[in-house]
Design a protein around this motif. Structure first.
Motif, short mmCIF file in Angstrom:
data_model
loop_
_atom_site.label_atom_id
_atom_site.label_comp_id
_atom_site.label_asym_id
_atom_site.label_seq_id
_atom_site.Cartn_x
_atom_site.Cartn_y
_atom_site.Cartn_z
N VAL A 17 -70.91 -102.89 15.45
CA VAL A 17 -69.69 -102.16 15.35
C VAL A 17 -68.96 -102.17 13.52
CG1 VAL A 17 -67.20 -101.60 16.07
CG2 VAL A 17 -69.24 -102.38 17.50
N GLY A 18 -68.68 -101.02 13.12
CA GLY A 18 -68.36 -100.97 11.71
C GLY A 18 -66.82 -100.36 11.60
N TYR A 19 -66.38 -100.29 10.49
CA TYR A 19 -65.18 -99.51 10.18
C TYR A 19 -65.28 -98.76 9.12
CZ TYR A 19 -60.07 -98.68 10.01
OH TYR A 19 -58.74 -98.42 10.08
N GLY A 227 -76.49 -95.10 24.45
CA GLY A 227 -77.71 -95.38 23.89
C GLY A 227 -77.72 -95.38 22.25
N PHE A 228 -76.26 -95.36 21.45
CA PHE A 228 -76.36 -95.40 20.22
C PHE A 228 -76.48 -97.15 19.97
CE2 PHE A 228 -75.16 -91.21 20.62
CZ PHE A 228 -75.46 -90.59 19.55
N THR A 229 -76.94 -97.38 18.82
CA THR A 229 -77.19 -98.78 18.71
C THR A 229 -76.19 -99.20 17.46
OG1 THR A 229 -78.68 -98.42 16.81
CG2 THR A 229 -79.64 -98.70 19.03
N PHE A 230 -75.43 -98.61 16.67
CA PHE A 230 -74.05 -99.03 16.11
C PHE A 230 -73.31 -97.98 15.98
CE2 PHE A 230 -77.12 -96.89 12.93
CZ PHE A 230 -76.11 -96.38 12.08
N ALA A 231 -71.96 -98.34 15.93
CA ALA A 231 -70.95 -97.36 15.90
C ALA A 231 -69.65 -97.59 14.94
CB ALA A 231 -70.33 -97.24 17.30
N THR A 232 -69.11 -96.50 14.36
CA THR A 232 -68.24 -96.94 13.31
C THR A 232 -66.74 -96.35 13.88
OG1 THR A 232 -69.69 -96.17 11.57
CG2 THR A 232 -67.45 -96.58 11.04
N VAL A 233 -65.80 -96.99 13.69
CA VAL A 233 -64.48 -96.64 14.19
C VAL A 233 -63.56 -96.08 12.96
CG1 VAL A 233 -62.34 -97.61 15.42
CG2 VAL A 233 -64.55 -98.46 15.88
N ALA A 234 -63.01 -95.07 13.31
CA ALA A 234 -62.04 -94.26 12.66
C ALA A 234 -62.10 -94.23 11.17
CB ALA A 234 -60.51 -94.78 13.10
N SER A 235 -60.96 -94.57 10.59
CA SER A 235 -60.80 -94.92 9.24
C SER A 235 -59.30 -95.45 8.88
CB SER A 235 -60.80 -93.55 8.33
OG SER A 235 -60.02 -92.76 8.33
N ASP A 236 -59.43 -96.02 7.62
CA ASP A 236 -57.85 -96.52 7.36
C ASP A 236 -56.90 -95.63 7.35
OD1 ASP A 236 -59.30 -95.58 5.12
OD2 ASP A 236 -58.92 -96.94 3.93
N LEU A 237 -57.09 -94.34 6.75
CA LEU A 237 -56.09 -93.43 6.46
C LEU A 237 -55.39 -92.99 8.06
CD1 LEU A 237 -54.42 -91.74 4.60
CD2 LEU A 237 -56.15 -90.15 4.63
N VAL A 238 -56.47 -92.74 8.64
CA VAL A 238 -56.18 -92.23 10.24
C VAL A 238 -55.24 -93.14 10.89
CG1 VAL A 238 -56.93 -91.59 12.25
CG2 VAL A 238 -58.02 -90.63 10.53
N HIS A 239 -55.74 -94.49 10.85
CA HIS A 239 -55.08 -95.71 11.62
C HIS A 239 -53.57 -95.76 10.80
CE1 HIS A 239 -58.62 -97.50 13.84
NE2 HIS A 239 -58.08 -96.48 14.29
N LEU A 240 -53.45 -95.36 9.48
CA LEU A 240 -52.41 -95.76 9.10
C LEU A 240 -51.26 -94.91 9.50
CD1 LEU A 240 -50.66 -97.17 6.63
CD2 LEU A 240 -51.47 -95.27 5.18
N GLU A 241 -51.79 -93.45 9.55
CA GLU A 241 -50.72 -92.47 9.96
C GLU A 241 -50.47 -92.82 11.51
OE1 GLU A 241 -50.43 -87.67 10.21
OE2 GLU A 241 -52.61 -88.55 10.00
#
Length: 255
Positions: A17-19, A227-241
């Motif tokens: 899991v990434g960011y 079935g996906f093996t890795f996943a990225t979450v959102a972004s810093d700008l989105v979460h800031l808002e």
């Protein structure tokens, strides 16, 4: 985990899991890199940073000492990919891959001869990646984005390209690619989900990793179960808002 062991885990289709980072703020990136994500990806395509921002972002990620430093390249172009790798990227997500030939070109840009055409000049990256070409090749992941009608049509061939470590779905563009009027057009949900299933199946069939971008952690968990093996979450700008809006709403709420 060191870069080689992490690359091996991704190639083995182990979960990660990434960011996502779009802001040119190494202090913020350093804090995010200490949260515990497996990788933090700097966006050189749509992110608000140039080469200096990438370099400083990689420094910040490495200072956190818990996440791998990835980049989404600005384009499938050897010079830009090479500079990002020389600055310290251990994973390269290459956008707008339409064909197996596009994917092979991405692999060539990330690998040293005889497996590719990367020019030797690792500058900062030699402190952590390599420094011999063979070690660097083993430590660096090459991931092709599936986000266009052509890329989806050719996904099985793309996944079978020698040296490609995996594919990565850009869901906003892929939803538009399957007929959506916008990245949130729910009228194409059924065909979009079918497209995701095709990508995940193609990657599994070829024995490569399958990743996808997500708006939140719950969505990432669902895609990993799908079935996906890795996943990225959102972004810093989105979460800031989002978080700022939540706090504003709470502060103005009536008792």
């Amino acid at each position: 985990m060191n870069p080689i062991d992490f690359a091996r885990s991704i190639r083995a289709r182990e979960r990660a899991v990434g960011y996502w980072v779009v802001l040119d703020d190494p202090v913020a990136t350093e804090r995010l890199a200490r949260v515990g994500y497996d990788y933090v990806c700097l966006d050189a395509q749509h992110g608000l940073m140039g080469y200096e921002g990438l370099r400083n972002g990689f420094l910040a990620i490495d200072a956190g000492a818990t996440s791998q430093a990835w980049v989404r390249a600005a384009s499938n172009e050897a010079a830009g990919i090479g500079r990002a790798l020389d600055a310290g990227a251990t994973g390269v997500i290459v956008p707008l891959v339409d064909t197996a030939e596009d994917a092979a070109r991405a692999v060539e840009a990330c690998r040293y001869p005889p497996h590719g055409r990367r020019s030797y000049g690792p500058m900062r990256s030699q402190l952590r990646v390599g420094p011999t070409p063979a070690e660097a090749d083993e430590a660096v992941l090459v991931l092709a984005m599936i986000e266009t009608p052509q890329g989806l049509e050719n996904v099985e061939e793309i996944c079978s390209v020698p040296g490609l470590d995996g594919v990565y779905v850009g869901p906003s563009d892929l939803r538009i690619a399957v007929g959506g009027s916008s990245p949130k057009d729910s009228s194409v949900d059924e065909v979009f989900e079918a497209a995701l299933e095709r990508v995940a199946a193609a990657a599994k069939g070829a024995g490569v990793a399958a990743g996808i971008h997500n708006p939140d952690g719950a969505s990432a968990a669902r895609r990993l179960e799908q079935g996906f093996t890795f996943a990225t979450v959102a972004s810093d700008l989105v979460h800031l808002e989002q978080v700022a809006a939540q706090h504003l709403a709470a502060a103005r709420a009536e008792g």
